[in-house]
Design a protein around this motif. Structure first.
Motif, PDB file in Angstrom:
ATOM      1  N   ARG A  89       0.818  -1.212   0.000  1.00 36.77           N
ATOM      2  CA  ARG A  89       0.000   0.000   0.000  1.00 36.77           C
ATOM      3  C   ARG A  89       0.862   1.278   0.000  1.00 36.77           C
ATOM      4  O   ARG A  89       0.568   2.236  -0.698  1.00 36.77           O
ATOM      5  CB  ARG A  89      -0.904  -0.066   1.241  1.00 36.77           C
ATOM      6  CG  ARG A  89      -1.959   1.002   1.346  1.00 36.77           C
ATOM      7  CD  ARG A  89      -3.098   0.791   0.371  1.00 36.77           C
ATOM      8  NE  ARG A  89      -3.847   2.040   0.240  1.00 36.77           N
ATOM      9  CZ  ARG A  89      -4.584   2.360  -0.801  1.00 36.77           C
ATOM     10  NH1 ARG A  89      -4.692   1.542  -1.818  1.00 36.77           N
ATOM     11  NH2 ARG A  89      -5.229   3.504  -0.845  1.00 36.77           N
ATOM     12  N   ALA A  90       1.936   1.250   0.783  1.00 36.28           N
ATOM     13  CA  ALA A  90       2.814   2.421   0.857  1.00 36.28           C
ATOM     14  C   ALA A  90       3.521   2.648  -0.479  1.00 36.28           C
ATOM     15  O   ALA A  90       3.719   3.794  -0.896  1.00 36.28           O
ATOM     16  CB  ALA A  90       3.837   2.225   1.974  1.00 36.28           C
ATOM     17  N   VAL A  91       3.865   1.564  -1.166  1.00 38.58           N
ATOM     18  CA  VAL A  91       4.541   1.691  -2.463  1.00 38.58           C
ATOM     19  C   VAL A  91       3.559   2.237  -3.508  1.00 38.58           C
ATOM     20  O   VAL A  91       3.931   3.052  -4.354  1.00 38.58           O
ATOM     21  CB  VAL A  91       5.171   0.351  -2.911  1.00 38.58           C
ATOM     22  CG1 VAL A  91       5.917   0.514  -4.228  1.00 38.58           C
ATOM     23  CG2 VAL A  91       6.108  -0.195  -1.851  1.00 38.58           C
ATOM     24  N   VAL A  92       2.300   1.809  -3.430  1.00 39.42           N
ATOM     25  CA  VAL A  92       1.265   2.349  -4.324  1.00 39.42           C
ATOM     26  C   VAL A  92       1.218   3.873  -4.178  1.00 39.42           C
ATOM     27  O   VAL A  92       1.247   4.606  -5.174  1.00 39.42           O
ATOM     28  CB  VAL A  92      -0.131   1.732  -4.011  1.00 39.42           C
ATOM     29  CG1 VAL A  92      -1.244   2.513  -4.691  1.00 39.42           C
ATOM     30  CG2 VAL A  92      -0.185   0.267  -4.428  1.00 39.42           C
ATOM     31  N   GLN A  93       1.199   4.346  -2.948  1.00 41.45           N
ATOM     32  CA  GLN A  93       1.155   5.796  -2.699  1.00 41.45           C
ATOM     33  C   GLN A  93       2.388   6.489  -3.285  1.00 41.45           C
ATOM     34  O   GLN A  93       2.279   7.551  -3.888  1.00 41.45           O
ATOM     35  CB  GLN A  93       1.078   6.109  -1.184  1.00 41.45           C
ATOM     36  CG  GLN A  93      -0.099   5.471  -0.458  1.00 41.45           C
ATOM     37  CD  GLN A  93      -1.440   6.127  -0.749  1.00 41.45           C
ATOM     38  OE1 GLN A  93      -1.626   6.731  -1.801  1.00 41.45           O
ATOM     39  NE2 GLN A  93      -2.394   5.990   0.153  1.00 41.45           N
TER      40      GLN A  93
END
Lengths: 80, 226
Positions: B58-62
């Motif tokens: 999720r953090a990489v998506v952001q």
């Protein structure tokens, strides 16, 4: 596939070409003729359409406020 | 006014003001914040979903989305209207997401099933059709295919939603990307070909396999039987 007829087995492989309107006119005609007379294939085509609409209905539109703020901050930092 | 409603309202005003790419691109070059906010509200949620087709975390998506916005701001002066602004933006996103996806996959592998568009794959198991020794080779073995009962209404119940989401996750990755972009994001075939750099034929083969698979999963589940 014979020149004059599409079998049901052929038809299920042509559904996406049909829905995207990527078929020669003559093949399209044979496809539609088949559907008109073959009730299982008509049901199959309808199920493919229904599959597309239920898949489309999975979309969740809203951007959460935190993500939105983070995205807007890229602009502020860039133009600072 | 509630925050979400205000966003909605501002978006509508901006949609009129930035009706064409030309106006929008000029406003972005001029550093108009309202134009950028309009882009965020138009594509932000979609960008997160598309990035998630390449990276898991999720953090990489952001991060992918943030990096894309920065690349858009840096590159807007060089944008030529050969493609739409949307296609351009998503091409940048997919390139960044791909790079990050490769890096991520060294630690957290994406379950990837080989999928060769050149190979043959049946949309419906062959035994559902009559064989060559029958009077009607290639026709349905069963005389009737049961119709589905109000699929869109059933989607609200959640069971069907969970089933389809899980089935999409399990598709080979290129099928998953193509069907998500076409049927969830609502892109045209041409746009998917441009952004994913696929030939028209491969795009269609991948889409057909994915949709056929999803239909089969729904059918087998029996959820939509009367």
């Amino acid at each position: 596939m014979s020149e004059s007829e599409i079998t049901c087995k052929d038809l299920v492989e042509l559904v996406t070409d049909y829905l995207d309107d990527r078929m020669p006119a003559e093949q399209r005609l044979r496809f539609e003729e088949h559907i008109a007379f073959c009730s299982p294939c008509a049901v199959y085509l309808e199920q493919m359409r229904q599959t597309i609409s239920v898949t489309g209905a999975l979309r969740e539109e809203d951007l959460d406020q935190e993500s939105r703020d983070a995205m807007l901050s890229v602009f502020k930092d860039f133009w600072r | 006014m509630e925050a979400a409603l205000l966003v909605r309202y501002e978006w509508r005003v901006a949609a009129v003001r930035y009706a064409g790419d030309t106006e929008l691109v000029q406003a972005l070059r001029d550093g108009e914040e309202a134009a950028f906010a309009y882009l965020v509200d138009s594509f932000g949620a979609s960008m997160q979903r598309v990035a998630a087709l390449y990276v898991r975390d999720r953090a990489v998506v952001q991060e992918v989305v943030q990096d894309t916005w920065l690349a858009v701001l840096r590159g807007i002066d060089r944008f030529e209207s050969r493609s739409s602004l949307r296609t351009w933006l998503f091409s940048i996103l997919v390139n960044i997401a791909k790079t990050r996806g490769v890096r991520e996959s060294r630690s957290v592998p994406f379950a990837s099933i080989a999928d060769d568009p050149e190979s043959r794959q049946e949309s419906v198991p062959a035994d559902r059709f009559l064989g060559d020794d029958s009077a009607w080779p290639g026709h349905w073995a069963a005389t009737a295919l049961p119709e589905w009962d109000r699929p869109l209404e059933r989607l609200l119940s959640g069971e069907l939603r969970t089933l389809i989401s899980a089935a999409i996750t399990q598709l080979p990755e290129m099928q998953r990307r193509v069907v998500s972009l076409r049927d969830i994001e609502g892109w045209s075939a041409g746009e998917v070909c441009n952004v994913l750099e696929l030939s028209e034929t491969n795009q269609r083969v991948l889409l057909h396999r994915a949709r056929s698979r999803l239909r089969d999963v729904i059918d087998r589940s029996g959820i939509l039987e009367n």
